[in-house]
Design an enzyme around this catalytic site. Sequence first.
Site, PDB file in Angstrom:
ATOM      1  CB  CYS A  89      -0.962  -0.050   1.196  1.00  0.00           C
ATOM      2  SG  CYS A  89      -2.338   1.099   1.045  1.00  0.00           S
TER       3      CYS A  89
ATOM      4  CD  GLU B 130      -0.559  -5.354   5.992  1.00  0.00           C
ATOM      5  OE1 GLU B 130      -0.577  -6.013   4.919  1.00  0.00           O
ATOM      6  OE2 GLU B 130      -0.693  -4.125   6.018  1.00  0.00           O
TER       7      GLU B 130
ATOM      8  CG  HIS C 167      -3.361  -3.709   3.425  1.00  0.00           C
ATOM      9  ND1 HIS C 167      -2.404  -2.995   4.094  1.00  0.00           N
ATOM     10  CD2 HIS C 167      -4.044  -2.817   2.681  1.00  0.00           C
ATOM     11  CE1 HIS C 167      -2.507  -1.708   3.780  1.00  0.00           C
ATOM     12  NE2 HIS C 167      -3.494  -1.572   2.920  1.00  0.00           N
TER      13      HIS C 167
END
Lengths: 229, 743, 81, 81
Positions: free
Chosen positions: A86, A205, A203
Amino acid sequence: MKWGVVRFPGSLDDGDALYAIAEVMGQDARILWHKDESLGGVECILLPGGFSYGDYLRTGAIARFSPIMKSVAKFAADGGLVIGICNGFQILCEAHLIPGALTRNRSLSFICERVWIRVENASTPFTRATKRGDLLRLPIKHGEGLYVAPEDELRQMEERGQVILRYVDADGRESDAANPNGSMRAIAGVANQRFNVFGLMPHPEHAVEAMLGGVDGLKIFQSIAGSAR
Amino acid sequence: MSERPVSLPGEPKVDLEQARAHGLAPDEYRKIEQIIGRTPTYTELGVFSVMWSEHCSYKSSRRHLRKLPSKSELVVQGPGENAGAIDVGDGWAAVFKIESHNHPSFVEPYQGAATGVGGILRDIFTMGARPVASMNSLKFGSFEHPRTRYLLGGVVGGIGGYGNCVGVPTVAGEVMFDAAYNANILVNAFCLGLVRKGEMMSAKARGPGNPVLYVGSATGRDGIHGASMASAEFDKQSEAKRPAVQVGDPFTEKLLIEACLEAGKTGAIVAIQDMGAAGLTSSSSEMAAHGGLGIELDLDKVPLREAGLTPYEILLSESQERMLIVAERGREAELKTVFDKWDLHAVVIGHVTEDKRWRMRWRGQIVADIPIGALADDAPVYDRPAAEPKAQPQTKISITEKPGTAKALRALLDSPNIASKKWVYRQYDSIVQSNTVLGPGSDAAVLRIKNSRRAIALKVDSNPRACALDPYLGAVGTVCEAARNVACAGARPVGITNCLNYGNPERPEVMWQFVRGVEGLRDASIAFGAPVVSGNVSFYNETEGHPIPPTPTIAVLGVMIDVSKHVTQFFKNAGDAIAIVRTATPSLAASEYAAIFGIDGGRLGAIDLAREAALIEGLVEGAEQGLIRSAHDVAEGGLAVALAEACFNPRAILGAEVELGRAGNAAAVDFFGEGASTVVLSIAERDAARVESLFAGRGLEFAVIGRVIADPRLKISGTLDEGIAELQRIYEDAIPRRLRGSD
Amino acid sequence: MQVKVFVTPRMGILDPQGRAVESSLQSLGFKNVSGVKVGKYILLEVEARTASEARDEAKKMCEALLANPVIEDYRFEVDGE
Amino acid sequence: MQVKVFVTPRMGILDPQGRAVESSLQSLGFKNVSGVKVGKYILLEVEARTASEARDEAKKMCEALLANPVIEDYRFEVDGE
Ligand SMILES: Nc1ncnc2c1ncn2[C@@H]1O[C@H](COP(=O)(O)OP(=O)(O)O)[C@@H](O)[C@H]1O
Ligand SMILES: [Mg+2]
């Protein structure tokens, strides 16, 4: 593998990335402060999401000049693994470690939702735990994720396999509706020519625990972990 | 030792007229003269005018707010500090509060809403808590009103723009459109933070001689309007330079969060307070007053954004992203190191004194010297007259033909009040910090607490239509709804915060609505054993004599012992039994159906709070025992809408087949009635009897009304049979369609 | 010396903001508007002895930070020129 | 006719963008820079017979949409004037 997660002023997903790598995956991970130049001997550098320096002027434009970015550029030039998620992707583009740029979403608004991503190249250090054509369910959350690059450059990137991830629908097909931000060629993630620097808008994560909505992001981290030199 | 404070050359003369222009009543001005024993300086007048304003002093509401219950075994901090705190277990306290930013958001929606988020965040991290979740409650005028789209876009953009950039997830909220808010929108922002129980910070100054540090952004002329109207002759030039609205800088706020939390860990902070309304004035005087001490500041040391600010401006500025800290003497450098690391100003601007005076110096002079108590404790308190209006609230007259049920259901799903708010919450980062188990889109948000099995659940609600019919019952019902939403997720309600939005309190009808609202909140809070630990009052929400409907906005915090037991609103498996449990009989009073079809919905039914509490308890136990597969609160649009919503499972679209009333005989009220505290449950067939006893055993009405089916259709009583995909399309497109402007 | 920098989206690069502004203007009744582009306008004071020195500085700043050549063009004016 | 609109943050209004750019420029070694403000630069084509007609249109557009008078100032130029 030893990971370093860079903390810029305005980084937001730095803690989440650290949590995913250290707590969920049980790997050695540490925070690297943007004012330092030392990378502390890490083997993979992660540039996290957020709004570094408020993303004023252009996303990633100011963070690129942080002292640590000199070391990151050198680390990348030496073949070290760098992943930018990002805002991290935006910084990598601004730093010219990855071709192209990220501009405002076609809708002009911030979008937070889970989307489908198709793996286009599974033989990179960042995707080796996947297969080409695999679909990943990952969240995006950004206001400026529309990927652009000059047409001829895009063509070359496609030929070289640098387009790693694309936005698709649940059936794995590209369509305008499945392209959440209007990225050229529905690009969600790209690598540099050497395939040691990777930037992506989704994302991973935030997709590492079933309770929080899915675990597909682990595949990216596992790929990297399996690529230790 | 008394150097006399002076007005500055060029400042207007201070007299009754000037006081009036500053919004002070003649009695109030006389009281000021009496307290300080002389004519106030111009700076002092400005300071009194803001500190004694309704906004800062709560002069009309204070005596009523005292009625609210604020104690329980779990309360760590009740009203009195920047936010309240509740023990949520495993050593954690949840610090939370809701606040209004109505007027600024109407003037400049993006910045108004953004700075509203910034302000409530500061209230939370001031307490030493890391902000972990935000919510918002929004009221706009009708969608057809020419300004609504602009305001909606701006407010949502501002909330997202600020919230996303500071890394605090926005996990729930509510949005309503009603012509009653055409000229007065409401923007209420909530924030919750977590702190280890012993590590909370305080805003009480201690230790005379301790230095006072100013940290964060520099001071500009932002938001001095309250008093500025009086100063036109003072300096036309500076007037023109005074921006009417504050602009937020979320990047600086993010740095401030990190720096303040890190500074808190040093142990060198004695007290800390954000500079909110009335900026430096209120933060400095309140910190000193709470500690029973005095404070002396040197205004020349305040970091300024531009040259030439007067002491009056410095003291009244509402520039954002600033905090005031009392440090332990000798440890300033430690704190400065932390703020330097985050590239923030940290400047010693004064010290705590013993003499209980609020003394401001500027260019070698004293510009204000006031007994500390005068600004806060001696502020006037009013017992304003309250009177029930003679005229009954207007109820609408039936003007339309009764629509068929299918048509009505479609119209309701297409109402922006009922329709999916995805267009709104998609613009909010709801997952950052990796705690969001359940984000926007189900009844309540659920957040796990890391390294613990526990979770918290949150929801904010309001019901102005019900409050307009009956301000007491409406407030009771609002608390019930928010608590029920939290319980539907499987969490036990343990704490409440509230934002009381009303019209002009100087009008007896409005004061009556307010008093009744507070009483409703009190009674419901007692019934649920969920104390009110923080809140905010917003009066004067009216334009040209038209007040908004009474709008108490209620946020409820729930706690879950085991996060894995949380429940969502969506049907999960074909074959599961669908049941309803409720505390009363539905009616069309204050319903969306009545609003859309222009009928008289009648009066609100009574609410039995013992039954409401029993319902909550049943839901929580059912979830804890793993007996409930889904639970969805019946809100706007009634049972038919709730059933449809329960079918819109993002993972697997299912259908439902149910019977209401006697077959074929169900009336509009069965389909679309509201106000009966009803929950739609889905239960594994084999558990139906156990669930029944869970509720029936508590004296609640429980009935299995049908089952979940694989065929994605909603079938009710043989009179309605609609495809879920089509219903969902209507539901999801209602707001985007209106924004596209193509009908 | 005051320097004004104008940054515009490059030809051929999508300019969703420009498009959105254009369609809003049209729906507000400004039918005779087209080709809307939205860029940035950056004002700065540069301490320099000569305009040409200021120009050199401005150019460096644009290339280093103010514009991204992948997506943007820039030009600037030095006041008093 | 081409119209150029310049939108800037109003005097006294916080301009976090400008501040961030300024401090970034300074840390890049441009020590002689100050007073940075970041605003918008909007280019549009207006079909108009005369420059004064284009000016009228431009003014209306600025007031209706292009600038937010609460926090921004604007000015514009009509090409060929
Ligand atoms: N302004 C908002 N911000 C974030 N989430 C919102 C907002 N408005 C509505 N939502 C979410 O949309 C869903 C529906 O809201 P609402 O209709 O108020 O629920 P309910 O009917 O259960 O009270 C909830 O999950 C709520 O949190
Ligand atoms: Mg609701």
